[in-house]
Design a protein around this motif. Sequence first.
Motif, PDB file in Angstrom:
ATOM      1  N   LYS A   1       0.818  -1.212   0.000  1.00  0.00           N
ATOM      2  CA  LYS A   1       0.000   0.000   0.000  1.00  0.00           C
ATOM      3  C   LYS A   1       0.849   1.256   0.000  1.00  0.00           C
ATOM      4  O   LYS A   1       0.420   2.315  -0.449  1.00  0.00           O
ATOM      5  CB  LYS A   1      -0.944  -0.008   1.201  1.00  0.00           C
ATOM      6  CG  LYS A   1      -1.892  -1.207   1.234  1.00  0.00           C
ATOM      7  CD  LYS A   1      -2.725  -1.305  -0.050  1.00  0.00           C
ATOM      8  CE  LYS A   1      -3.685  -2.481   0.010  1.00  0.00           C
ATOM      9  NZ  LYS A   1      -4.460  -2.621  -1.250  1.00  0.00           N
ATOM     10  N   LYS A   2       2.083   1.108   0.511  1.00  0.00           N
ATOM     11  CA  LYS A   2       3.004   2.245   0.539  1.00  0.00           C
ATOM     12  C   LYS A   2       4.237   1.910  -0.299  1.00  0.00           C
ATOM     13  O   LYS A   2       4.841   0.850  -0.111  1.00  0.00           O
ATOM     14  CB  LYS A   2       3.413   2.557   1.978  1.00  0.00           C
ATOM     15  CG  LYS A   2       4.390   3.705   2.129  1.00  0.00           C
ATOM     16  CD  LYS A   2       4.699   3.946   3.603  1.00  0.00           C
ATOM     17  CE  LYS A   2       5.729   5.043   3.785  1.00  0.00           C
ATOM     18  NZ  LYS A   2       7.054   4.673   3.206  1.00  0.00           N
ATOM     19  N   THR A   3       4.572   2.787  -1.205  1.00  0.00           N
ATOM     20  CA  THR A   3       5.747   2.570  -2.042  1.00  0.00           C
ATOM     21  C   THR A   3       7.004   2.543  -1.181  1.00  0.00           C
ATOM     22  O   THR A   3       7.197   3.433  -0.338  1.00  0.00           O
ATOM     23  CB  THR A   3       5.890   3.703  -3.075  1.00  0.00           C
ATOM     24  OG1 THR A   3       4.715   3.747  -3.883  1.00  0.00           O
ATOM     25  CG2 THR A   3       7.110   3.476  -3.967  1.00  0.00           C
ATOM     26  N   PRO A   4       7.865   1.531  -1.336  1.00  0.00           N
ATOM     27  CA  PRO A   4       9.139   1.537  -0.596  1.00  0.00           C
ATOM     28  C   PRO A   4       9.942   2.795  -0.926  1.00  0.00           C
ATOM     29  O   PRO A   4       9.814   3.337  -2.038  1.00  0.00           O
ATOM     30  CB  PRO A   4       9.847   0.272  -1.101  1.00  0.00           C
ATOM     31  CG  PRO A   4       8.771  -0.580  -1.684  1.00  0.00           C
ATOM     32  CD  PRO A   4       7.737   0.363  -2.219  1.00  0.00           C
ATOM     33  N   VAL A   5      10.755   3.223  -0.007  1.00  0.00           N
ATOM     34  CA  VAL A   5      11.546   4.439  -0.206  1.00  0.00           C
ATOM     35  C   VAL A   5      13.036   4.159  -0.061  1.00  0.00           C
ATOM     36  O   VAL A   5      13.844   4.608  -0.879  1.00  0.00           O
ATOM     37  CB  VAL A   5      11.123   5.546   0.790  1.00  0.00           C
ATOM     38  CG1 VAL A   5      12.040   6.762   0.665  1.00  0.00           C
ATOM     39  CG2 VAL A   5       9.663   5.938   0.555  1.00  0.00           C
ATOM     40  N   THR A   6      13.410   3.412   0.972  1.00  0.00           N
ATOM     41  CA  THR A   6      14.831   3.234   1.284  1.00  0.00           C
ATOM     42  C   THR A   6      15.307   1.801   1.054  1.00  0.00           C
ATOM     43  O   THR A   6      14.515   0.847   1.046  1.00  0.00           O
ATOM     44  CB  THR A   6      15.123   3.607   2.743  1.00  0.00           C
ATOM     45  OG1 THR A   6      14.519   2.629   3.600  1.00  0.00           O
ATOM     46  CG2 THR A   6      14.590   4.989   3.070  1.00  0.00           C
TER      47      THR A   6
ATOM     48  N   MET B   1       0.718  -4.709 -17.242  1.00  0.00           N
ATOM     49  CA  MET B   1       0.903  -5.220 -15.888  1.00  0.00           C
ATOM     50  C   MET B   1       0.520  -4.105 -14.915  1.00  0.00           C
ATOM     51  O   MET B   1       1.371  -3.346 -14.449  1.00  0.00           O
ATOM     52  CB  MET B   1       2.355  -5.656 -15.666  1.00  0.00           C
ATOM     53  CG  MET B   1       2.814  -6.756 -16.597  1.00  0.00           C
ATOM     54  SD  MET B   1       4.549  -7.229 -16.326  1.00  0.00           S
ATOM     55  CE  MET B   1       4.847  -8.262 -17.759  1.00  0.00           C
ATOM     56  N   PRO B   2      -0.750  -3.996 -14.590  1.00  0.00           N
ATOM     57  CA  PRO B   2      -1.253  -2.837 -13.839  1.00  0.00           C
ATOM     58  C   PRO B   2      -0.746  -2.709 -12.416  1.00  0.00           C
ATOM     59  O   PRO B   2      -0.880  -1.638 -11.811  1.00  0.00           O
ATOM     60  CB  PRO B   2      -2.774  -3.054 -13.852  1.00  0.00           C
ATOM     61  CG  PRO B   2      -2.942  -4.534 -14.025  1.00  0.00           C
ATOM     62  CD  PRO B   2      -1.826  -4.951 -14.921  1.00  0.00           C
ATOM     63  N   ASN B   3      -0.167  -3.763 -11.864  1.00  0.00           N
ATOM     64  CA  ASN B   3       0.285  -3.697 -10.468  1.00  0.00           C
ATOM     65  C   ASN B   3       1.731  -3.241 -10.328  1.00  0.00           C
ATOM     66  O   ASN B   3       2.239  -3.150  -9.211  1.00  0.00           O
ATOM     67  CB  ASN B   3       0.123  -5.066  -9.800  1.00  0.00           C
ATOM     68  CG  ASN B   3      -1.331  -5.488  -9.702  1.00  0.00           C
ATOM     69  OD1 ASN B   3      -2.208  -4.657  -9.453  1.00  0.00           O
ATOM     70  ND2 ASN B   3      -1.605  -6.762  -9.932  1.00  0.00           N
ATOM     71  N   LEU B   4       2.404  -2.966 -11.455  1.00  0.00           N
ATOM     72  CA  LEU B   4       3.804  -2.544 -11.400  1.00  0.00           C
ATOM     73  C   LEU B   4       3.918  -1.074 -11.029  1.00  0.00           C
ATOM     74  O   LEU B   4       3.276  -0.208 -11.632  1.00  0.00           O
ATOM     75  CB  LEU B   4       4.490  -2.755 -12.745  1.00  0.00           C
ATOM     76  CG  LEU B   4       4.965  -4.137 -13.137  1.00  0.00           C
ATOM     77  CD1 LEU B   4       5.811  -4.050 -14.410  1.00  0.00           C
ATOM     78  CD2 LEU B   4       5.760  -4.794 -12.021  1.00  0.00           C
ATOM     79  N   GLY B   5       4.783  -0.788 -10.058  1.00  0.00           N
ATOM     80  CA  GLY B   5       5.143   0.579  -9.724  1.00  0.00           C
ATOM     81  C   GLY B   5       6.646   0.727  -9.783  1.00  0.00           C
ATOM     82  O   GLY B   5       7.381  -0.167  -9.365  1.00  0.00           O
ATOM     83  N   ILE B   6       7.136   1.819 -10.329  1.00  0.00           N
ATOM     84  CA  ILE B   6       8.581   2.056 -10.474  1.00  0.00           C
ATOM     85  C   ILE B   6       9.044   2.990  -9.367  1.00  0.00           C
ATOM     86  O   ILE B   6       8.398   3.997  -9.065  1.00  0.00           O
ATOM     87  CB  ILE B   6       8.889   2.656 -11.859  1.00  0.00           C
ATOM     88  CG1 ILE B   6       8.428   1.703 -12.969  1.00  0.00           C
ATOM     89  CG2 ILE B   6      10.380   2.956 -12.002  1.00  0.00           C
ATOM     90  CD1 ILE B   6       8.520   2.290 -14.373  1.00  0.00           C
ATOM     91  N   TRP B   7      10.191   2.664  -8.761  1.00  0.00           N
ATOM     92  CA  TRP B   7      10.729   3.494  -7.690  1.00  0.00           C
ATOM     93  C   TRP B   7      12.248   3.386  -7.683  1.00  0.00           C
ATOM     94  O   TRP B   7      12.838   2.564  -8.381  1.00  0.00           O
ATOM     95  CB  TRP B   7      10.147   3.097  -6.337  1.00  0.00           C
ATOM     96  CG  TRP B   7      10.537   1.717  -5.854  1.00  0.00           C
ATOM     97  CD1 TRP B   7      10.177   0.522  -6.389  1.00  0.00           C
ATOM     98  CD2 TRP B   7      11.389   1.425  -4.739  1.00  0.00           C
ATOM     99  NE1 TRP B   7      10.738  -0.510  -5.680  1.00  0.00           N
ATOM    100  CE2 TRP B   7      11.489   0.012  -4.664  1.00  0.00           C
ATOM    101  CE3 TRP B   7      12.064   2.195  -3.789  1.00  0.00           C
ATOM    102  CZ2 TRP B   7      12.244  -0.641  -3.682  1.00  0.00           C
ATOM    103  CZ3 TRP B   7      12.803   1.550  -2.805  1.00  0.00           C
ATOM    104  CH2 TRP B   7      12.888   0.151  -2.770  1.00  0.00           C
ATOM    105  N   PHE B   8      12.890   4.250  -6.889  1.00  0.00           N
ATOM    106  CA  PHE B   8      14.345   4.340  -6.852  1.00  0.00           C
ATOM    107  C   PHE B   8      14.812   4.339  -5.398  1.00  0.00           C
ATOM    108  O   PHE B   8      14.570   5.307  -4.670  1.00  0.00           O
ATOM    109  CB  PHE B   8      14.812   5.623  -7.544  1.00  0.00           C
ATOM    110  CG  PHE B   8      14.250   5.799  -8.932  1.00  0.00           C
ATOM    111  CD1 PHE B   8      14.913   5.285 -10.025  1.00  0.00           C
ATOM    112  CD2 PHE B   8      13.041   6.459  -9.127  1.00  0.00           C
ATOM    113  CE1 PHE B   8      14.393   5.432 -11.316  1.00  0.00           C
ATOM    114  CE2 PHE B   8      12.511   6.610 -10.401  1.00  0.00           C
ATOM    115  CZ  PHE B   8      13.196   6.093 -11.500  1.00  0.00           C
ATOM    116  N   PRO B   9      15.450   3.267  -4.935  1.00  0.00           N
ATOM    117  CA  PRO B   9      15.877   3.191  -3.535  1.00  0.00           C
ATOM    118  C   PRO B   9      16.817   4.333  -3.144  1.00  0.00           C
ATOM    119  O   PRO B   9      17.654   4.773  -3.945  1.00  0.00           O
ATOM    120  CB  PRO B   9      16.606   1.841  -3.466  1.00  0.00           C
ATOM    121  CG  PRO B   9      16.063   1.047  -4.599  1.00  0.00           C
ATOM    122  CD  PRO B   9      15.790   2.039  -5.675  1.00  0.00           C
TER     123      PRO B   9
END
Length: 351
Positions: A149-154, A242-250
């Motif tokens: 539910k929350k995008t990872p950050v670190t 793929m609708p469940n994919l979210g892109i993020w940058f550690p």
Amino acid sequence: MRRNSLGPALALCLLATPLLSACGGTSAASDEKVVTVYSADGLKGENGDGWYDRVFADFTKKTGIKVSYVEGGSGEMVQRAVREKGNPQADVLVTLPPFIQQADGKGLLQTYRPAGSDRVTAADKSADGTWTSVVENYFGFVHNKKLLKKTPVTWDELLDGGYRDKLQYSTPGVAGDGTAVLVKAIHDFGGKDAALAYLKKLQANNVGPSASTGKLAPKVDKGELLVANGDVQMNYAQSKTMPNLGIWFPARPGSAPTTFALPYAAGLVTKAPHGDNGRELLDFLLTEGAQRQVSSVGGGFSAREDIKATDADAVALRALMDGVRIFQPDWDDIAENLTTYVADWKTATGS
């Protein structure tokens, strides 16, 4: 950067067109209207709807030259070209850094500056003209937006027990994006020793090695994994289906997220069996028409700095990169010391 259980040789044969003699078909060297491309995956769509699919079809329609295509991990493609150095089968080699620099250092590439390469920034092409980027790209991670539910950050969050056997990254030294994990960790943690110490801890949650980065995103989308590595171009293109994919940058705690350019870089193979066709294809990949389709069709960024795409995908991609700090790795140093870095990673992680 992706493989399957059929084994590298057979898998490559199935991915290639029947023109490759190594796969039991007609020899490409005997057909003047063919160009053979060895490439890292990510630009060819699984449903025939990727940037390669579009531009290769347009190229064949314009020139009559068929494209014989073989894909695999960046490291795998370079190693295949090394094995064939005495009798080259590929005309064009496309890989991610540092493997394009490694290919250049092994004498696999000859000098050719494609039309339009003067519009590519100096950082994205070799000074001696042996390779140039054809699609700009950036390293990143993906997560399952539905289950998290929350995008990872670190980076530190990934050490949590909730990620045990739900996290995977592709293998450094084999996959370009896997090698990028190591490059980014070394940068973010301030050195190799600190990065390896972190990756040693992360191994408790890691599912295990994967030669294929491209195969990880579907697992994340399905919820088999919660987090995996990837790159912006490939994952953005995959997210269309793929609708469940979210892109993020550690990031490190208290620091801005970081990334670095991870372009698809192309070069003409030394003693290419169809060198003229290879030159024609490289020119075509950097044409304005092909480059304007990079975002709308391929989910990436144009390699030419003079092309400012305004389509909806280009706007979304720019928004995705907003606030992300971009650093420049020393690719020549990484290419030179890659064997040592990978060996140290294997030791640290027990891989």
